[in-house]
Design an enzyme around this catalytic site. Structure first.
Site, PDB file in Angstrom:
ATOM      1  N   LEU A  19       0.839  -1.202   0.000  1.00 40.99           N
ATOM      2  CA  LEU A  19       0.000   0.000   0.000  1.00 40.99           C
ATOM      3  C   LEU A  19       0.871   1.248   0.000  1.00 40.99           C
ATOM      4  O   LEU A  19       1.924   1.277   0.635  1.00 40.99           O
ATOM      5  CB  LEU A  19      -0.858   0.040   1.272  1.00 40.99           C
ATOM      6  CG  LEU A  19      -1.914  -1.037   1.442  1.00 40.99           C
ATOM      7  CD1 LEU A  19      -2.497  -0.946   2.855  1.00 40.99           C
ATOM      8  CD2 LEU A  19      -3.004  -0.876   0.392  1.00 40.99           C
ATOM      9  N   ASP A  62       2.293  -6.024   2.656  1.00 39.19           N
ATOM     10  CA  ASP A  62       2.787  -5.103   3.685  1.00 39.19           C
ATOM     11  C   ASP A  62       3.356  -5.828   4.912  1.00 39.19           C
ATOM     12  O   ASP A  62       3.629  -5.199   5.940  1.00 39.19           O
ATOM     13  CB  ASP A  62       1.664  -4.145   4.105  1.00 39.19           C
ATOM     14  CG  ASP A  62       1.385  -3.116   3.019  1.00 39.19           C
ATOM     15  OD1 ASP A  62       2.224  -2.232   2.818  1.00 39.19           O
ATOM     16  OD2 ASP A  62       0.347  -3.242   2.327  1.00 39.19           O
ATOM     17  N   GLU A  67       5.505  -3.935  12.830  1.00 36.90           N
ATOM     18  CA  GLU A  67       5.115  -3.133  13.995  1.00 36.90           C
ATOM     19  C   GLU A  67       3.602  -2.887  14.050  1.00 36.90           C
ATOM     20  O   GLU A  67       3.031  -2.744  15.130  1.00 36.90           O
ATOM     21  CB  GLU A  67       5.824  -1.780  13.939  1.00 36.90           C
ATOM     22  CG  GLU A  67       5.356  -0.810  15.005  1.00 36.90           C
ATOM     23  CD  GLU A  67       6.028   0.545  14.884  1.00 36.90           C
ATOM     24  OE1 GLU A  67       6.847   0.838  15.738  1.00 36.90           O
ATOM     25  OE2 GLU A  67       5.746   1.289  13.928  1.00 36.90           O
ATOM     26  N   ASP A  68       2.959  -2.836  12.889  1.00 35.42           N
ATOM     27  CA  ASP A  68       1.552  -2.443  12.877  1.00 35.42           C
ATOM     28  C   ASP A  68       0.606  -3.519  13.380  1.00 35.42           C
ATOM     29  O   ASP A  68      -0.536  -3.222  13.720  1.00 35.42           O
ATOM     30  CB  ASP A  68       1.139  -2.031  11.450  1.00 35.42           C
ATOM     31  CG  ASP A  68       1.837  -0.754  11.034  1.00 35.42           C
ATOM     32  OD1 ASP A  68       2.039   0.111  11.895  1.00 35.42           O
ATOM     33  OD2 ASP A  68       2.203  -0.650   9.847  1.00 35.42           O
ATOM     34  N   ARG A  87      -4.615  -5.790   5.419  1.00 36.66           N
ATOM     35  CA  ARG A  87      -3.521  -6.101   6.343  1.00 36.66           C
ATOM     36  C   ARG A  87      -3.966  -6.999   7.499  1.00 36.66           C
ATOM     37  O   ARG A  87      -3.131  -7.410   8.306  1.00 36.66           O
ATOM     38  CB  ARG A  87      -2.885  -4.810   6.871  1.00 36.66           C
ATOM     39  CG  ARG A  87      -2.248  -3.969   5.765  1.00 36.66           C
ATOM     40  CD  ARG A  87      -1.175  -3.053   6.279  1.00 36.66           C
ATOM     41  NE  ARG A  87      -0.113  -3.793   6.946  1.00 36.66           N
ATOM     42  CZ  ARG A  87       0.855  -3.244   7.648  1.00 36.66           C
ATOM     43  NH1 ARG A  87       0.904  -1.952   7.787  1.00 36.66           N
ATOM     44  NH2 ARG A  87       1.779  -3.990   8.234  1.00 36.66           N
ATOM     45  N   ARG A 132      -6.194   5.002  10.420  1.00 41.67           N
ATOM     46  CA  ARG A 132      -6.077   3.551  10.635  1.00 41.67           C
ATOM     47  C   ARG A 132      -6.524   3.089  12.027  1.00 41.67           C
ATOM     48  O   ARG A 132      -6.789   1.907  12.228  1.00 41.67           O
ATOM     49  CB  ARG A 132      -4.620   3.123  10.443  1.00 41.67           C
ATOM     50  CG  ARG A 132      -4.054   3.378   9.050  1.00 41.67           C
ATOM     51  CD  ARG A 132      -4.654   2.422   8.036  1.00 41.67           C
ATOM     52  NE  ARG A 132      -4.082   2.623   6.718  1.00 41.67           N
ATOM     53  CZ  ARG A 132      -2.976   2.037   6.285  1.00 41.67           C
ATOM     54  NH1 ARG A 132      -2.320   1.206   7.066  1.00 41.67           N
ATOM     55  NH2 ARG A 132      -2.525   2.268   5.064  1.00 41.67           N
ATOM     56  N   HIS A 162       0.511   7.563  10.396  1.00 41.16           N
ATOM     57  CA  HIS A 162       0.465   7.127  11.800  1.00 41.16           C
ATOM     58  C   HIS A 162       1.059   8.197  12.722  1.00 41.16           C
ATOM     59  O   HIS A 162       1.859   9.030  12.286  1.00 41.16           O
ATOM     60  CB  HIS A 162       1.303   5.855  11.990  1.00 41.16           C
ATOM     61  CG  HIS A 162       0.757   4.624  11.365  1.00 41.16           C
ATOM     62  ND1 HIS A 162       1.502   3.833  10.520  1.00 41.16           N
ATOM     63  CD2 HIS A 162      -0.446   4.025  11.471  1.00 41.16           C
ATOM     64  CE1 HIS A 162       0.771   2.799  10.132  1.00 41.16           C
ATOM     65  NE2 HIS A 162      -0.409   2.892  10.697  1.00 41.16           N
ATOM     66  N   CYS A 248       8.535   0.832  11.881  1.00 41.32           N
ATOM     67  CA  CYS A 248       7.518  -0.116  11.395  1.00 41.32           C
ATOM     68  C   CYS A 248       8.109  -1.447  10.927  1.00 41.32           C
ATOM     69  O   CYS A 248       7.392  -2.437  10.824  1.00 41.32           O
ATOM     70  CB  CYS A 248       6.688   0.507  10.285  1.00 41.32           C
ATOM     71  SG  CYS A 248       7.629   1.313   9.029  1.00 41.32           S
TER      72      CYS A 248
HETATM   73  C1  CIR Z   1       0.632   0.616   5.010  1.00 41.92           C
HETATM   74  O1  CIR Z   1       0.082   1.477   4.322  1.00 41.92           O
HETATM   75  O2  CIR Z   1       0.042   0.026   5.898  1.00 41.92           O
HETATM   76  C2  CIR Z   1       2.075   0.264   4.715  1.00 41.92           C
HETATM   77  N1  CIR Z   1       2.313   0.419   3.311  1.00 41.92           N
HETATM   78  C3  CIR Z   1       3.022   1.146   5.497  1.00 41.92           C
HETATM   79  C4  CIR Z   1       2.967   0.891   6.982  1.00 41.92           C
HETATM   80  C5  CIR Z   1       3.971   1.705   7.714  1.00 41.92           C
HETATM   81  N2  CIR Z   1       3.900   1.411   9.099  1.00 41.92           N
HETATM   82  C6  CIR Z   1       4.346   2.208  10.051  1.00 41.92           C
HETATM   83  O3  CIR Z   1       4.811   3.309   9.802  1.00 41.92           O
HETATM   84  N3  CIR Z   1       4.232   1.795  11.321  1.00 41.92           N
END
Ligand code: CIR
Length: 256
Positions: A19, A62, A67-68, A87, A132, A162, A248
């Site tokens: 993404l 992704d 981390e997410d 995700r 998010r 974020h 992340c």
């Molecule tokens: C997203 O849009 O979810 C991923 N392409 C990028 C996530 C980045 N995560 C973060 O900074 N903790």
């Protein structure tokens, strides 16, 4: 004392379809992303983290942004519920891989929460309300953290992905941040180093006290160095194309 750990995943072929909200420039080079990921891991190891790779099978574009999908608290892993449906499949594999070591809790519907919105600082958690992460996700996280004696403070985030895209900690008293994305009063007791004009700011404090900064962020490097920190740089250009920074790409046991 044992070394803090950093859990990482690998870069799948599908990372080319990660993404992104960044204006289309050049396409993601997956081979280069894998090299940069190795360099990133080497920087974490060099700065004092023990590295553990979670080689659970996965093919989520992704997925490297581990981390997410989880928040590590003292002895507890909170499986998140990402705000984007694409995700959500990433969550189970990480929770299962770490189930033997942590008590598992979860964010359930209708809550959404991504780890990129969770900043652990000075015994508190600052949770970004973003595109998010919603109020119900923050409420659920606050309940889990209250059980552990940790207060969760909501922070409204605007014009970025974020909370940690625009504010990260350099040490227990100092933050580095980009202006215009949140009300700084919420971080009243911290010293904030502001960096203007360089977009997102996502640094990663290493256990040895040095600060990892993307090689693309020259102003950030200057501000961090001028304040007396050792700066380590790493090129994460392919991850920046997918809105990713440094925190992340790993899940760390020493956050907070
Ligand atoms: C997203 O849009 O979810 C991923 N392409 C990028 C996530 C980045 N995560 C973060 O900074 N903790």
């Amino acid at each position: 004392m044992s070394r803090p750990l950093a859990f990482v995943r690998s870069v799948p072929d599908s990372f080319a379809r990660a993404l992104t909200g960044v204006a289309p420039g050049s396409a993601i080079d997956v081979a280069l992303a894998r090299e940069q990921h190795q360099q990133y891991i080497a920087c974490l190891a060099g700065g004092g983290f023990g590295i553990e790779r979670l080689d659970t099978p996965f093919d989520f574009p992704d997925g490297p942004f581990i981390e997410d999908v989880a928040v590590l608290l003292i002895g507890t892993l909170v499986s998140t519920r990402p705000g984007v449906p694409s995700r959500r499949g990433e969550v189970t594999g990480v929770g299962e891989a770490l189930a033997a070591r942590f008590e598992l809790r979860s964010i359930d519907p209708p809550g959404t929460l991504e780890g990129g919105d969770v900043l652990q600082l000075g015994g508190r958690i600052y949770a970004g309300r973003s595109s998010r992460t919603n109020d119900d996700g923050i409420r659920q996280l606050a309940k889990i953290t209250a059980d552990l004696g940790i207060e969760t403070v909501p922070v409204q985030v605007r014009d970025t992905l974020h909370l940690k895209s625009v504010v990260t900690a350099l040490d227990a008293e100092t933050l580095i941040a980009a202006p215009g994305h949140f009300n700084p009063e919420v971080f009243g007791k911290f010293r904030i180093l502001w960096v203007e004009g360089e977009g997102e700011i996502n640094t990663l404090r290493l256990p040895d006290g040095n600060v990892l900064v993307p090689s693309s962020k020259h102003a950030v490097q200057e501000v961090v160095a001028a304040d007396g920190y050792g700066v380590v740089t790493v090129d994460v250009s392919e991850f920046e194309k997918a809105d990713g920074g440094l925190t992340c790409l790993s899940l760390r046991t020493n956050d907070g």
